[in-house]
Write an enzyme that holds these catalytic residues in place. Sequence first.
Site, PDB file in Angstrom:
ATOM      1  N   GLU A 136       0.814  -1.221   0.000  1.00  0.00           N
ATOM      2  CA  GLU A 136       0.000   0.000   0.000  1.00  0.00           C
ATOM      3  C   GLU A 136       0.848   1.273   0.000  1.00  0.00           C
ATOM      4  O   GLU A 136       0.519   2.254   0.660  1.00  0.00           O
ATOM      5  CB  GLU A 136      -0.943   0.004   1.207  1.00  0.00           C
ATOM      6  N   GLU A 236      -4.953  -9.325   1.936  1.00  0.00           N
ATOM      7  CA  GLU A 236      -5.665  -9.095   3.192  1.00  0.00           C
ATOM      8  C   GLU A 236      -7.154  -9.072   2.873  1.00  0.00           C
ATOM      9  O   GLU A 236      -7.563  -8.487   1.868  1.00  0.00           O
ATOM     10  CB  GLU A 236      -5.300  -7.748   3.832  1.00  0.00           C
TER      11      GLU A 236
END
Length: 514
Positions: A136, A236
């Site tokens: 990210e 995730e």
Amino acid sequence: MAQGSKFFYKTNGTEFFIRGVAYQQDFSSNGTISGGNSFTDPLADQTACARDVPLMTQLRTNTIRVYAVDPTANHDQCMQMLSDAGIYVIVDLGEPKNSINRDSPQWNEEIYSRYRAVVDTFQKYPNTLGFFAGNEVTNAPNNTEASAFVKAAVRDVKAYIVQKKYRPIGVGYATNDDDQRTELANYFDCGDAASAIDFWGYNIYSWCGTSSYRASHYQERTQEFSSYNVPAFFAEYGCNTKQPRQFDEVSALFGPDMSKVWSGGIVYMYYQEANDYGLVSVGSDDKATKLPDFTALSSKIATVNPSGVAMASYSPTNKAQACPTQGSVWAASETLPPSPNDAVCSCMVQSLNCTAKSDISDDDIKTNFDYLCDPSNGNFCGGILANGSTGVYGAYSMCNAKERISWAFNAFFMDQTKNNPKNTDPCNSNGAAQKQTPKSAGTCRAVVSQAGDSGTGVITSAPSPSSTSSGGGSASSSTGAASVLTVPNFSFGMLQMAVYVIIAALVGAGMVLL
């Protein structure tokens, strides 16, 4: 092994689907430390692994993801326990204080040394499934240029694995679910295969509570990735806005619509923390207690059994994506930062008249960077700046901070010596800099000449880097740990496969032929 957009077991050719759990304490859902720069390496705690691995098996876990490890620690025991339980490991290469920062991205020797050390440590475990070069890093339109630095990391880590003649191990990237999802996926997959990711991780939390394949946007995401040419999986997942979590999305993820495109996923996360995503709570007595989320996940994961496709009958047709067009949504250039090379940086420092003192502090480096690299004060940093949007990188932008500030000190010194005779001590910088006698001979002379006085030239005759790293796993004593498992290895071509076969023969056929 990876073939096309799927993982396969090398031993029997069946498709491999990740049934994973994120395993690390004190990490928030974007992969950052919740308590500062310190972290606990979950794979260096033999007692915790002995407690947790049996619980993971109750969730049918075959993969865990860890976000930060200490490459100097001994991981043999934990990796062996995981191997005995049939569990692979995906390791993030960075750590909180040494990784690519979205707000001031760099790809330099300090970060590269850290990444190499992690690779050196974990490459010897056959149940190391792969590495994430970033998590990210780009998460908004105003920081997409940071992706150029992460892609450079992917390129150089892949090259390092080949250069060291390690077995083929994939290098990927994990992204969040934002409006740049398509551009991100395309950017990391496009262009030269040597710089492209080997797999794609997607952190997605859009299925919350009672939802559906359509309402959660899983259907849209599946359609978007149906043409992707490398394995993609949920790095995730597990929205917790409705509690306790029921994990109804598990049936969809491993069902017939999604399993054609996705290679499974990793539930966030094992430990209960302040963010309330835990499957297990560990008390002050170090005992683990199953939480309602554990029970729900165990129930749902027990029912899935994706059929997959046999490797022998699979002929991939998907091609690499086209690079995104630069504009208001996407800024990262296709031109990547140079590969870090400590030998080049050493040549540069030796050639200077004015350098940083050996004991210069981080605060002094920052203060001097802020002043010397401010364009209003002059042009002293062209050789050390890097711009992921324009694709313009100084020849020494990949050096460490002390080496880069030395370049700036010298540029200031040379300017003041020529243009400001009133400055009688231009190599001082409040005591942070010092004069030296420059040296430039042999290969170093060519390096300095090609970089030019401005430091913005392209170096084509760089000396070989030292290839040393800050870890290397010297604390680990057993190269045979985790030899029970056969990892779904990556196939990057006949040359690398030949290297892999040779290495496998040396370390034991049990790693390859289960």
